[in-house]
Design an enzyme around this catalytic site. Structure first.
Site, mmCIF file in Angstrom:
data_model
loop_
_atom_site.group_PDB
_atom_site.id
_atom_site.type_symbol
_atom_site.label_atom_id
_atom_site.label_comp_id
_atom_site.label_asym_id
_atom_site.label_seq_id
_atom_site.Cartn_x
_atom_site.Cartn_y
_atom_site.Cartn_z
ATOM 1 N N GLY A 1 -28.072 0.195 12.187
ATOM 2 C CA GLY A 1 -26.671 0.344 11.829
ATOM 3 C C GLY A 1 -26.424 0.023 10.370
ATOM 4 N N SER B 1 -26.532 4.821 9.972
ATOM 5 C CA SER B 1 -26.864 3.746 9.035
ATOM 6 C C SER B 1 -26.525 4.110 7.597
ATOM 7 C CB SER B 1 -28.355 3.396 9.133
ATOM 8 O OG SER B 1 -28.683 2.872 10.396
ATOM 9 N N HIS C 1 -37.723 2.367 11.676
ATOM 10 C CA HIS C 1 -37.211 3.246 12.731
ATOM 11 C C HIS C 1 -38.376 3.868 13.512
ATOM 12 C CE1 HIS C 1 -32.849 3.843 11.278
ATOM 13 N NE2 HIS C 1 -33.398 2.885 10.523
ATOM 14 N N CYS D 1 -34.240 -2.295 12.831
ATOM 15 C CA CYS D 1 -33.449 -2.178 11.608
ATOM 16 C C CYS D 1 -32.344 -3.230 11.567
ATOM 17 C CB CYS D 1 -32.901 -0.757 11.480
ATOM 18 S SG CYS D 1 -32.480 -0.310 9.774
ATOM 19 N N PHE D 2 -31.079 -2.861 11.760
ATOM 20 C CA PHE D 2 -30.013 -3.856 11.785
ATOM 21 C C PHE D 2 -30.288 -4.878 12.884
ATOM 22 C CE2 PHE D 2 -25.423 -5.117 11.964
ATOM 23 C CZ PHE D 2 -25.245 -5.342 10.609
ATOM 24 N N GLY E 1 -24.171 -1.570 6.918
ATOM 25 C CA GLY E 1 -23.430 -2.761 6.524
ATOM 26 C C GLY E 1 -24.300 -3.964 6.230
ATOM 27 N N GLU F 1 -38.406 5.369 16.282
ATOM 28 C CA GLU F 1 -38.107 6.585 17.044
ATOM 29 C C GLU F 1 -38.522 7.844 16.287
ATOM 30 O OE1 GLU F 1 -35.122 6.508 14.097
ATOM 31 O OE2 GLU F 1 -35.764 4.898 15.432
ATOM 32 N N GLN G 1 -32.430 -7.611 11.608
ATOM 33 C CA GLN G 1 -31.679 -8.576 10.807
ATOM 34 C C GLN G 1 -30.828 -9.484 11.701
ATOM 35 O OE1 GLN G 1 -29.643 -5.756 8.340
ATOM 36 N NE2 GLN G 1 -31.544 -5.049 7.382
ATOM 37 N N GLY H 1 -31.061 -1.533 3.330
ATOM 38 C CA GLY H 1 -30.805 -2.111 2.023
ATOM 39 C C GLY H 1 -30.752 -3.622 2.050
ATOM 40 N N PHE H 2 -30.906 -4.216 3.256
ATOM 41 C CA PHE H 2 -30.930 -5.664 3.421
ATOM 42 C C PHE H 2 -32.221 -6.047 4.145
ATOM 43 C CE2 PHE H 2 -26.535 -4.531 2.956
ATOM 44 C CZ PHE H 2 -25.968 -5.567 2.234
ATOM 45 N N ASN I 1 -34.699 2.950 6.610
ATOM 46 C CA ASN I 1 -33.374 3.103 6.025
ATOM 47 C C ASN I 1 -32.694 1.746 6.049
ATOM 48 O OD1 ASN I 1 -30.819 3.686 5.189
ATOM 49 N ND2 ASN I 1 -30.239 4.831 7.025
#
Length: 380
Positions: A236, A55, A354, A264-265, A238, A356, A268, A308-309, A306
């Site tokens: 992930g 990520s 996260h 996380c990703f 991006g 895990e 989103q 940023g979006f 972790n």
């Protein structure tokens, strides 16, 4: 990124932010030049897991803890096969690692993998600057042939931005592989790799799940070819607004009603699949000490982040979506950012952090048990 020989602590290095602020220090790791998005991580430990988290692809990580490298590097704590950060910024690197598990120094590992870093700068001042101005593009330059300040700034401003970046396919596996269940096999899960960390399928394997890890380019047909009891979407890098393919695959899973879990990703992606928007945070959440409330239980957890979006969803109302009712299940207590979603009419949920816990607290480990419960309920 360009690199040359291993970094020497006396080698001069310069960090240049896109708004023109400059920090001068010494090379750490490889010598050369690198570019990325400047972000800061508040974890005081677990730097090896941070460095190898996919990520962090195309990001230059600033460590807020002043002493880094104390425990060296080993071959057991890697979360992927390589270091993914574009650059690394520390204040006071350890001269000698102090751990019986250490196999080499962090400086040596960064240099061996060609990761350009800088040490000896005021990381507290840099962190405050990023908090006030927001995450931004940055360059690290080191060696005797440093360009002039104007050239460095121009190169930084030519680097690609994180907004609009489609990166998951760059870090995901290109071939499917299987992580077998530990002990008796109870379930099969198809895990779409958008930048998965090694500990994530391990946490599922501990619960009797055989995990089929699939490339980010996997189709709905690929997912159901493994006859899954549940489907997982990983973390992930991006901008999630570019992730049209994973959103389409997730919508196919939601239509079939298969138990679904995203982190996380993946959170989103679920937000977008349900019709919510996403947005870029000013400086993001990165570290292993972020307070989150599980609104389904009222419990407060210390969690590893972790991102940023974030997902733009209403906090206090149930939303109607094409797949039934949805609500925000978790929220960050620092800034009220959406940290989790769940469907009320289908077996699907996600969290932005996260669970895990590699590295980090284990407060959120129950989420894997919640996933198991969904699959048990579906089977019954």
């Amino acid at each position: 990124m360009t690199t040359s020989t291993r970094g020497v602590h006396r080698t001069p290095a310069v960090l240049v932010l896109e708004d023109g602020r400059i920090f001068r220090g010494r090379a750490y790791g490889a010598v050369g030049a690198t570019f990325g998005e400047a972000v800061f991580s508040t974890g005081m430990t677990g730097y090896q897991e941070t460095l190898t988290d996919p990520s962090y692809h195309r990001q230059v990580v600033v460590m807020t803890a002043p002493h880094v490298g104390n425990t060296g590097v080993n071959d057991e704590d890697m979360e992927s096969k390589k270091i993914w950060v574009s650059g690394y910024v520390v204040r006071d690197p350890a001269r000698v690692p102090s751990s019986w598990r250490s196999q080499r120094t962090l400086d040596e590992e960064l240099a061996a993998q060609g990761v350009v870093g800088i040490s000896g700068i005021d990381t507290r001042a840099l962190t405050r600057h990023l908090r006030e101005r927001g995450a931004m593009r940055v360059g690290i330059f080191s060696g005797n042939a440093l360009p002039d300040e104007g050239t460095m700034l121009a190169e930084v401003r030519q680097a690609p931005e994180m907004s609009g970046a489609d990166l998951s396919a760059e870090v995901a596996t290109t071939e499917a592989y299987v992580v077998p269940a530990i002990g008796e096999k109870k379930f099969t899960v198809a895990a779409v790799d958008l930048g998965i960390k090694g500990m994530t399928p391990h946490r599922m394997a501990e619960r009797g799940i055989e995990v089929h890890v699939l490339p980010a380019t996997a189709t709905v047909e690929d997912v159901y070819a493994v006859n899954p009891d549940g489907v997982f979407f990983s973390n992930g890098p991006g901008d999630p607004s570019t992730a049209d393919h994973p959103v389409s695959v997730m919508q196919g899973v939601l239509e079939r009603g298969t138990p679904l879990f995203g982190i996380c990703f993946g959170n989103q992606i679920l937000g977008r699949a349900l019709g919510f928007g996403t947005f870029k945070l000013k400086y993001g959440h990165r570290g292993i000490n972020q307070p989150v409330q599980d609104r389904t239980t009222g419990k407060v957890e210390v969690t590893a982040h972790n991102h940023g979006f974030a997902v733009d969803a209403p906090l206090d109302t149930v939303s109607d979506t094409p797949y039934g009712r949805a609500e925000v299940s978790h929220v960050c207590l620092n800034d009220n950012v959406v940290e989790g979603l769940q469907l009320l009419d289908k077996p699907a949920f996600s969290v932005q952090y996260h669970p895990e816990a590699a590295a980090g607290p284990h407060d959120a480990a129950y989420l894997f048990d919640r996933f198991v419960s969904l699959m048990e309920g579906q089977r019954a």
